[in-house]
Enzyme design. Sequence first.
Site, PDB file in Angstrom:
ATOM      1  N   SER A  14      -9.756  -0.769   7.335  1.00 19.93           N
ATOM      2  CA  SER A  14      -9.202  -0.591   5.986  1.00 19.93           C
ATOM      3  C   SER A  14      -8.463  -1.789   5.406  1.00 19.93           C
ATOM      4  O   SER A  14      -8.058  -1.759   4.250  1.00 19.93           O
ATOM      5  CB  SER A  14      -8.281   0.626   5.954  1.00 19.93           C
ATOM      6  OG  SER A  14      -9.035   1.777   6.150  1.00 19.93           O
ATOM      7  N   LYS A  74       0.870  -1.183   0.000  1.00 15.23           N
ATOM      8  CA  LYS A  74       0.000   0.000   0.000  1.00 15.23           C
ATOM      9  C   LYS A  74       0.904   1.229   0.000  1.00 15.23           C
ATOM     10  O   LYS A  74       1.956   1.225   0.666  1.00 15.23           O
ATOM     11  CB  LYS A  74      -0.866  -0.042   1.272  1.00 15.23           C
ATOM     12  CG  LYS A  74      -1.913   1.069   1.389  1.00 15.23           C
ATOM     13  CD  LYS A  74      -2.723   0.882   2.682  1.00 15.23           C
ATOM     14  CE  LYS A  74      -3.831   1.906   2.841  1.00 15.23           C
ATOM     15  NZ  LYS A  74      -4.638   1.664   4.061  1.00 15.23           N
ATOM     16  N   SER A  90      -9.424   1.668   3.035  1.00 13.13           N
ATOM     17  CA  SER A  90      -8.560   2.459   2.167  1.00 13.13           C
ATOM     18  C   SER A  90      -7.487   1.606   1.493  1.00 13.13           C
ATOM     19  O   SER A  90      -6.805   2.106   0.616  1.00 13.13           O
ATOM     20  CB  SER A  90      -7.880   3.552   3.006  1.00 13.13           C
ATOM     21  OG  SER A  90      -7.066   2.968   4.012  1.00 13.13           O
TER      22      SER A  90
END
Lengths: 491, 484
Positions: A175, A76, A151
């Site tokens: 997330s 990420k 996210s």
Amino acid sequence: MHDKTLTQLANALGSGELSSRELTEHYLQRIQHSGAILNSFITVTADQALEQADAADQARAKGTANLLTGVPLALKDIFCTQGIKTSCGSRMLDNFNAPYDAAVVEKLKAAGTVTLGKTNMDEFAMGSSNESSYYGPVKNPWDLTAVPGGSSGGSAAAVAAGLTPAALGTDTGGSIRQPAAFCGITGLKPTYGRVSRYGIIAYASSLDQAGPMARSAEDCAHLLNAMAGHDGRDSTSVARGVPDYTETLNAPLSGLKIGLPKEYFGEGLDPEVEKAVREAVNVFESLGATVRDVSLPHTHYAIPAYYVIAPAEASSNLSRFDGVRFGHRCDNPSDLIDLYKRSRAEGFGDEVQRRILIGTHTLSEGFFDAYYTKAQKVRRLIRQDFLDAFEDVDVLMGPASPTPAFDLGAKKDPVSMYLQDIYTIAVNLAGIPGISVPAGFVGSRPTERRPIGLQILGTHFAEAQLLNVAHQFQQTTDWHLQRPDFAEESA
Amino acid sequence: MQWETVIGLEVHVQLATHSKIFSGASTAFGAEPNSQACAVDLGMPGVLPVLNEQAVAMAVKFGLAVHADIAEVSVFDRKNYFYPDLPKGYQTSQMYHPIVGPGEVEIALDDDTTKRIRIHHAHLEEDAGKSLHEDFHGMTGIDLNRAGTPLLEIVSEPDMRNAKEAAAYLKAIHSIVTYLGISDGNMAEGSMRCDVNVSVRPKGQEAFGTRAEIKNVNSFRFVERAIAFEVERQIELIEDGGKVVQETRLFDPERDETRSMRTKEEANDYRYFPCPDLLPVVLDQAYLDHLRSQLPELPAEKRERFQQALGLSAYDASVLSASRDMAEYFEEVHRVCGDAKQAANWVQGELSGALNRENLSIANSPVTAAQLGELVQRVLDDTINGKAAKEVFQGLWHGEGASADAIIEEKGLKQVTDTGAIEAMIDQVIADSPAQVAQYCDAEPEKRGKMIGYFVGQVMKASRGTANPQQVNGLLKEKLDALL
């Protein structure tokens, strides 16, 4: 190749059936073909990945390799990577190259993994749909009109689409678990303090925790083995031994006591999601577990408490993005205040600005006690709810999200977006671990199937148990092995 | 109207740790800009603070030295505001649960009495960086070497009633922190600076007047001057029918005045909240006991001991105990020579005078305590007389010999106490001074005492200062009187 799990690929590398270069080239090719459609990567580090793959192959030839050596991964874009852009999904950091690797990145590099690139995410990890990224929304590979969740949506979509065997995400209010559920993969949020936060760009420091996202619980166990452990550079990192999470995966579940929090099966829960979750629970009963209803009475305060605490911390954590030392700076500022104002107005998107303003308000004089102090008290009650529940049961089960993935652009009102995290947020407030595993689908037409996630929660440092429970489920079901048609068509 | 001044001080002490409070970067003074700022000090995304245990130990030692309550649990808070030299956009400090609770310090007043000043609390915090406005052609440079330097902010109660007390309090704090070795106390380099809160009220009134805060005063002298100016300003203002407004002011030493910086209305809302990156600091009794066992004898205890055990006057005891360097020097001189009063006289007299003339600190004295001790001993055992001693001191000061004995030997300053030798010199002087001898004999008996001085001078001169003056005096009197 990409139909295999990380564990299978690692074994193939170990047996010499595959080289890391072959594997890496395969995934890079897939990313190249599908990348533009899914938008799941912000940065692809092909050259570095191939170098790492060659190094891994050499290490294997020399006999110095371990299980993860040569396995490709994606990160990420919230994990700092030395010399490679770490944008956090924001224009503010579009030009930011960290001079260091995050602790987790160091550990995975040391284990010999190959980094394919940095995945797309909601800006500064604020969002539940990946639509707040400066780099545009990510699409859900099961249904390109749906969001992948947020996210860590870029990581989830990339794993689901077979663009990487596994990826790292972070989970502040759900997330990792919610996008894992939306994309039909397995995602683990470890206990707060289990994995070092050093080098992870902070959203809400007291809630953020990094974790693995992969196709199976077994994959997550291998990754957690490499990620977990004490780090002297993170004061909140817990000095506690790391077990081998793969050792207990096959422990029998007979006698396991499962609690179903009644608050996780109430109003707003999609009936098809509920059905899938209850069926999953039945599977556990067939494996010898007993089930009982429990209550987490303060659950409905979790979202309000979270939306006081997280923005408060975020408003402070994001102050350093002021245009002075790094990141975006506006052109021709007339004075210092103008520099601050325009750099931040231009650098931050709407959702980030909204949360900064909420946080600034709740911390301000005269409101602090009414909001922040109160929210911290609620947080303690929520934590106590869980601890009380774990007196009676071993794990809690429920849906990871009240609905399957929703349509891109469907949630215009921020509050309705915030409600997406209703089953995940309390877990972060309490600091306990949680895992989401695929448990069914909503919809039947091939390109419009949307996955459903079963969430399993345990008490602090119960990761081994969660992985065991999830793995046993995956030994009995094959939800986690199903792939979107997109993954098969692409490349 | 009779006015009373009320003063409270917030003293910022830079702790003498090797590395910063939340990072491993060096704290050494005077390095190239930004050469001592690591990713943590720069507030880079993703980095996290790790508390320096040395800073905690130093804060606790201070707390123990001022008899304060040490918090079992203290918490770091973030103080949020924007400034270019504040890299993270917040300063990590302790707002709600400081490490050191209420304590007290004794200050010595001019009239030889002491007064207790209460300490409200002391907390740990990090310093910010520095903005450099020169040399950048209309732009501003940022030096973050200071960023993250550990500070102990010591907040007093408003217990001081005049500028002298405030300066005495500041000196007492200075003395304690340097004794403890937790700060170098170098005010010129900013190791100690203070914010002064000043208000005035009609004598007898209970309620405090509105206060002004004077920021960043960095010398004992400036504290006195800033307060003097501020008190006068406030009294004049009120007597002219005006009102003091709560505000922050700056002291300008060039113009000897304070100037308004910002008023209460312009003040920041710092939005304090507990720093989620740091755990609460939890201290147990064993740790406190361990640190307590490491405390040196403190200035107040030393002063007391110098008076009681060594018989020094209150004044001498207080001067000699004011700084650790001074006290240690004095104690070494005393240890070598064995006479406290003489040691005190030499340290405060000849040595301090020479140090002041050359603007040297006692730590940099060219004459070591051992050398001075030996010198005093040589006076005490009559090896040299007082006049020669001063010459020996000068010799040591200028490095003309390794020890007092070496210089005495080298310069032939050994006191002559051999009666025969002295008698011979006296006989010679008497023989060479017939006129003076005649005068002496003719003088009234009570005037002869004064006249003997001439002969003593001649004999001392003949001995090149080495004759024992008492002996010379006695023998001369005998011989002259024999001529009557």
